[in-house]
Design an enzyme around this catalytic site. Structure first.
Site, PDB file in Angstrom:
ATOM      1  N   ASP A   6       0.812  -1.219   0.000  1.00  0.00           N
ATOM      2  CA  ASP A   6       0.000   0.000   0.000  1.00  0.00           C
ATOM      3  C   ASP A   6       0.848   1.272   0.000  1.00  0.00           C
ATOM      4  OD1 ASP A   6      -2.185  -1.763   0.265  1.00  0.00           O
ATOM      5  OD2 ASP A   6      -2.077  -1.669   2.443  1.00  0.00           O
TER       6      ASP A   6
ATOM      7  N   GLU B  74     -11.163   1.612  -4.162  1.00  0.00           N
ATOM      8  CA  GLU B  74     -10.493   1.993  -2.910  1.00  0.00           C
ATOM      9  C   GLU B  74      -9.166   2.677  -3.226  1.00  0.00           C
ATOM     10  OE1 GLU B  74     -10.107  -1.728  -0.899  1.00  0.00           O
ATOM     11  OE2 GLU B  74      -8.857  -2.612  -2.438  1.00  0.00           O
TER      12      GLU B  74
END
Length: 547
Positions: A33, A205
């Protein structure tokens, strides 16, 4: 040979100078991430850290090639409570920004804290205590600044919390006050579902907003953080929308490629874009290096690739369909520092009185149970009742497994007459799936044992010499591990060979994390005053992809 030929051709075309290139993954091992920001001539990356402490590792570079860890954003217990956190709980998907001399990180702690923001004048810290953002209902927040205004975007529930299909989510936004650190006004929905609701898109997302040429671009992950992962883009003339989708989405994915291709990089998505020092654009994103289909033990890692602008839209320029293990890049500025990628080796003789910042604790430590000064040149771990199978903070100091093929070695002094007390080298995926190569005592005899969780699967007499350490080794060999011990690095005895690595892969074990090698000791629930003394720890790479 193919890479050498490619480099010669690129040099002949003036595209590569003195074999300058960036090596993927730029952060090898479990660094998922990624979010990146630029502050002048400096670049910073932050990653998710889940239940590991300190939280949110931070990296710095001047050239996008050489990355150095500068610390953690949440490195004090009062900032981060991970007590009882599940391994894939804790901190999700941070985003870093720089504005008017201040660094901002927004993130989600999926336990009690929720969404929050922290700030610092220096990214090395200290970072502030978290400020909760209770109105932000979701995960993956990110900030966008323009002048004296700011906005926060994030993944959230579908409209009226009614899902039209499994994985139906939205991207939402508030205005944000960067001084008071709070949201302003009313929440708005920027994206409902994803790029094309007729195709039932899932898990929109990881949003980020950036501006270029009077357009505001909203980039998002779509498809779920697995094999079908991708990156998509929308744009608008206003940071508040409406945003329209790029007709050629996705701008990054590997899901359509042959899964049996050689040395695949998969699961690509959750990207963030930045302008490089030479004016060219680059994107960082997570990806995986699987074996045997979709198995990977190194977790989701941080990769980088060039980005081009096609008809006003950003598109990953992969040099073909596949993500490459290296890309040519100009203007390397940083001196080579302690490597996080490529054919690297790491060795720690514990000569520094401060623990190397690459190590991680499992959950928040509430006491001091290790020392680098009690016995200089050694790491001392107190043997405590806590175990890695508990939702506790055990005597565990971990290092991310960075290589598909490689080894972790340590040497340890440990003496006990108790079967409960053990110390050694742990291969840890989660509290249910782990292997412990341990020194202990059974019936008055020194033993070396291999435990799979709470199951003993191999043991042998350890005929160690008095006042000499025992060497322990875990070898990663792609789809299996080998566990060995011996009196030195020149003399090994295999305790257990061909242990199926797939059991520790994310695909089999579940969750969002990769494996760690850990220096570990426990008395398994029984009070103890014993200590384990580790003489050294090292990581050696044997991946042929980098040769």
């Amino acid at each position: 040979m193919k890479r050498i030929v490619l480099a010669i051709l690129l040099m002949a075309q003036g595209l590569l100078t003195q074999a300058q290139y960036v090596q993927n993954p730029i952060l090898a091992g479990f660094y998922p991430d990624p979010s990146i920001c630029r502050a002048g001539e400096d670049y910073y990356i932050v990653n998710s850290s889940f239940a590991y402490f300190p939280g949110l590792p931070l990296f710095h570079s001047k050239d996008l090639v050489n990355w150095k860890q500068i610390g953690y954003a949440l490195d004090r217990p009062e900032q981060l409570n991970l007590d009882n956190a599940r391994i894939s709980g804790g901190l999700y998907a941070p985003a870093i920004s720089f504005h008017n001399g201040t660094f901002y990180i927004v993130c989600t702690e999926v336990g009690s804290l929720g969404n929050f923001v922290i700030t610092a004048k220096d990214p090395k810290g200290p970072w502030s205590l978290p400020v909760k953002l209770p109105q932000v209902n979701g995960i993956d927040p990110a900030l966008f600044f323009e002048g004296d205004k700011a906005w926060i975007v994030y993944n959230s529930i579908p409209p009226d919390n009614i899902s039209l299909h499994n994985g139906h989510r939205t991207i939402r936004q508030y205005a944000f006050d960067p001084v008071k650190l709070q949201v302003i006004g009313e929440e708005r929905i920027l994206i409902n579902g994803g790029t094309d609701m007729a195709k039932k898109p899932v898990w929109i997302e990881g949003p980020h907003i950036l501006k270029k040429d009077d357009w505001y671009f909203l980039i998002c992950a779509e498809g779920g953080t697995g094999y079908n992962h991708s990156e998509v883009v929308f744009r608008s003339k206003s940071p508040e929308g409406p945003f329209v989708t790029y007709e050629k989405n996705p701008i990054l994915t590997q899901r359509h490629l042959d899964p049996t291709r050689k040395d695949p990089i998969t699961t690509t998505g959750h990207a963030d874009l930045v302008e490089g020092p030479d004016g060219k654009w680059w994107g960082v994103f997570l990806g995986c290096r699987p074996y045997d289909g979709d198995h990977y033990n190194t977790g989701r890692e941080t990769f980088i690739a060039p980005v081009s602008w096609e008809t006003g839209w950003p598109v990953f320029d992969l040099g073909g369909e596949t993500v490459k293990y290296q890309y040519p890049i100009a203007g390397i500025k940083d001196k080579k520092s302690e490597a996080f990628n490529g054919n690297y080796h790491f060795k720690d003789g514990f000569d520094n009185p401060v623990l190397n910042m690459r190590y991680r604790f499992l959950r928040t430590p509430r006491s001091t149970w290790y020392s680098l000064t009690d016995y200089p040149g050694h790491l001392i771990l107190n043997t405590r009742p806590e175990t890695c199978e508990d939702k506790a903070n055990p005597s565990f100091i971990g290092f991310h497994q960075p290589h598909l093929k490689g080894e972790a070695i340590t040497s340890v002094f440990f003496s006990t007459k108790s079967e409960n007390e053990k110390a050694g080298l742990l291969l840890f995926q989660n509290d249910k799936v782990n292997y412990f190569l341990a020194l202990t005592n059974k019936g008055g005899m020194d033993m070396v044992e291999l435990w799979k969780g709470k199951e003993l699967i191999a043991s042998a007499h350890n005929s160690r010499q008095k006042n000499k350490p025992t060497f322990l080794r875990i070898e990663a060999k792609g789809d299996y591990y080998t566990f060995s011990y011996g009196p030195s690095k020149k003399k090994w005895t295999i305790l257990k060979d061909k242990v199926d690595a797939r059991e520790l892969s994310t695909k089999t074990a579940g969750g969002f994390v990769g494996c760690l090698y850990a220096l570990y000791t426990t008395s398994n629930g029984v009070p103890s005053t014993n200590k384990a003394r580790f003489h050294h720890f090292e990581i050696n790479n044997k991946d042929d992809i980098y040769k």
